[in-house]
Design an enzyme around this catalytic site. Sequence first.
Site, mmCIF file in Angstrom:
data_model
loop_
_atom_site.group_PDB
_atom_site.id
_atom_site.type_symbol
_atom_site.label_atom_id
_atom_site.label_comp_id
_atom_site.label_asym_id
_atom_site.label_seq_id
_atom_site.Cartn_x
_atom_site.Cartn_y
_atom_site.Cartn_z
ATOM 1 N N LYS A 42 0.981 -1.127 0.075
ATOM 2 C CA LYS A 42 -0.021 0.021 -0.025
ATOM 3 C C LYS A 42 0.811 1.215 0.057
ATOM 4 O O LYS A 42 0.661 2.176 -0.863
ATOM 5 C CB LYS A 42 -1.104 -0.007 1.270
ATOM 6 C CG LYS A 42 -1.727 -1.332 1.593
ATOM 7 C CD LYS A 42 -2.649 -1.032 2.414
ATOM 8 C CE LYS A 42 -1.988 -1.062 3.936
ATOM 9 N NZ LYS A 42 -1.157 -2.308 4.227
ATOM 10 N N ARG B 236 -8.573 0.825 9.829
ATOM 11 C CA ARG B 236 -8.069 -0.423 10.288
ATOM 12 C C ARG B 236 -8.990 -1.225 11.201
ATOM 13 O O ARG B 236 -8.953 -2.383 11.717
ATOM 14 C CB ARG B 236 -6.779 -0.404 11.152
ATOM 15 C CG ARG B 236 -5.558 -0.507 10.107
ATOM 16 C CD ARG B 236 -4.407 -0.291 11.078
ATOM 17 N NE ARG B 236 -3.383 -1.103 10.938
ATOM 18 C CZ ARG B 236 -2.188 -0.470 10.091
ATOM 19 N NH1 ARG B 236 -2.390 0.761 9.683
ATOM 20 N NH2 ARG B 236 -1.264 -1.328 10.098
ATOM 21 N N ARG C 180 12.033 -6.507 4.699
ATOM 22 C CA ARG C 180 12.017 -5.036 4.454
ATOM 23 C C ARG C 180 12.803 -4.087 4.999
ATOM 24 O O ARG C 180 13.172 -4.196 6.504
ATOM 25 C CB ARG C 180 10.658 -4.765 4.724
ATOM 26 C CG ARG C 180 10.223 -3.283 4.476
ATOM 27 C CD ARG C 180 8.644 -2.819 4.579
ATOM 28 N NE ARG C 180 7.776 -2.937 5.633
ATOM 29 C CZ ARG C 180 6.592 -2.459 5.825
ATOM 30 N NH1 ARG C 180 5.980 -2.152 4.810
ATOM 31 N NH2 ARG C 180 6.290 -2.885 7.219
ATOM 32 N N ARG D 103 12.276 -1.766 10.567
ATOM 33 C CA ARG D 103 11.119 -1.237 11.557
ATOM 34 C C ARG D 103 10.933 -2.135 12.665
ATOM 35 O O ARG D 103 11.220 -3.603 12.545
ATOM 36 C CB ARG D 103 9.994 -1.242 10.913
ATOM 37 C CG ARG D 103 9.645 -0.070 10.200
ATOM 38 C CD ARG D 103 8.545 -0.151 9.264
ATOM 39 N NE ARG D 103 7.295 -0.323 9.847
ATOM 40 C CZ ARG D 103 5.877 -0.314 9.531
ATOM 41 N NH1 ARG D 103 5.888 0.262 8.127
ATOM 42 N NH2 ARG D 103 4.901 -0.997 10.030
ATOM 43 N N ARG E 211 0.755 -8.693 13.703
ATOM 44 C CA ARG E 211 0.248 -7.785 12.982
ATOM 45 C C ARG E 211 -0.779 -8.334 11.979
ATOM 46 O O ARG E 211 -1.812 -8.059 11.648
ATOM 47 C CB ARG E 211 1.355 -6.892 12.110
ATOM 48 C CG ARG E 211 2.059 -5.970 13.173
ATOM 49 C CD ARG E 211 3.148 -5.343 12.670
ATOM 50 N NE ARG E 211 3.071 -4.616 11.596
ATOM 51 C CZ ARG E 211 4.144 -4.555 10.308
ATOM 52 N NH1 ARG E 211 5.166 -5.145 10.667
ATOM 53 N NH2 ARG E 211 3.737 -3.841 9.357
HETATM 54 P P1 AMP Z 1 1.668 0.829 9.269
HETATM 55 O O1 AMP Z 1 2.777 1.484 8.807
HETATM 56 O O2 AMP Z 1 0.597 1.215 8.391
HETATM 57 O O3 AMP Z 1 2.285 -0.870 9.127
HETATM 58 O O4 AMP Z 1 1.313 0.884 10.660
HETATM 59 C C1 AMP Z 1 2.387 0.648 11.838
HETATM 60 C C2 AMP Z 1 1.720 0.563 13.136
HETATM 61 O O5 AMP Z 1 0.948 1.900 13.465
HETATM 62 C C3 AMP Z 1 0.632 -0.391 13.300
HETATM 63 O O6 AMP Z 1 0.929 -1.458 13.370
HETATM 64 C C4 AMP Z 1 -0.134 0.023 14.398
HETATM 65 O O7 AMP Z 1 0.431 0.014 15.519
HETATM 66 C C5 AMP Z 1 -0.093 1.621 14.122
HETATM 67 N N1 AMP Z 1 -1.288 2.122 13.185
HETATM 68 C C6 AMP Z 1 -1.064 2.511 11.994
HETATM 69 N N2 AMP Z 1 -2.358 2.834 11.682
HETATM 70 C C7 AMP Z 1 -3.234 2.571 12.301
HETATM 71 C C8 AMP Z 1 -4.652 2.771 12.382
HETATM 72 N N3 AMP Z 1 -5.449 3.196 11.461
HETATM 73 N N4 AMP Z 1 -5.122 2.090 13.571
HETATM 74 C C9 AMP Z 1 -4.435 1.858 14.630
HETATM 75 N N5 AMP Z 1 -3.283 1.761 14.409
HETATM 76 C C10 AMP Z 1 -2.595 2.097 13.672
#
Ligand code: AMP
Length: 214
Positions: free
Chosen positions: A13, A88, A127, A160, A171
């Site tokens: 994404k 989410r 990654r 990360r 996750r």
């Molecule tokens: P991402 O970079 O989208 O994989 O997000 C990394 C982490 O940020 C996730 O595993 C959550 O801990 C937090 N996070 C990001 N977006 C959301 C969301 N919309 N709702 C809740 N937690 C989020």
Amino acid sequence: MRLVFLGPPGAGKGTQARELAREWGVPHLATGDMLREAAATGSRLGLEARRYMDQGALVPDDVIVGLMRERLARPDAARGFIVDGFPRTIAQAEALAQLLKDHGQQLDVVIYFDVSEGELLRRLTGRRVCRACQTAYHLVFAPPTRPGVCDKCGGELYQREDDGEKPVRIRLDVYARQTSPLLDYYRQRGLLATVAGEGSIDVIRQAIRQTAGG
Ligand code: AMP
């Protein structure tokens, strides 16, 4: 154009949203990037969010919705946007619909990135991400020209915290339980379009352009 990119972690994404947002001249609103930036600056919100993120858990809905409320109110979002990593949960989807309604807007399409679990695991554990511009690489499938250095901006690449094997499993599980119900939610509202998320980045990008009508 108001788009949501929906899919499990590692589906691509961010990679696609970053490029297409530039191409279309709209902001790329990635809640994960916003939270990581907040954590890097050491703000209270950032540090609190980090406790959840490092474990692979979701940050509470009210925190995320507050963040998006502020971001969507900024002038550059008035012309359109690509949202990546949000919503989410069903509660976040309801809140997004309400936020847009308050601005007299609604979503045009939700693009679901369909990727198998084996592929997600391979992608996430290999990654590496640029600290400066967030461009993503993969140690095997898409390595940078110079190890540890971003081709685009020369920034430092890092893994990360939540791309370790244990947080990745959590996750994917959180996605299955809390986020995947959004597929039915958006399908029922006639907003869902599916794109095959495996294969070359360019071919997937073209499929997204066609789906978005751009
Ligand atoms: P991402 O970079 O989208 O994989 O997000 C990394 C982490 O940020 C996730 O595993 C959550 O801990 C937090 N996070 C990001 N977006 C959301 C969301 N919309 N709702 C809740 N937690 C989020």
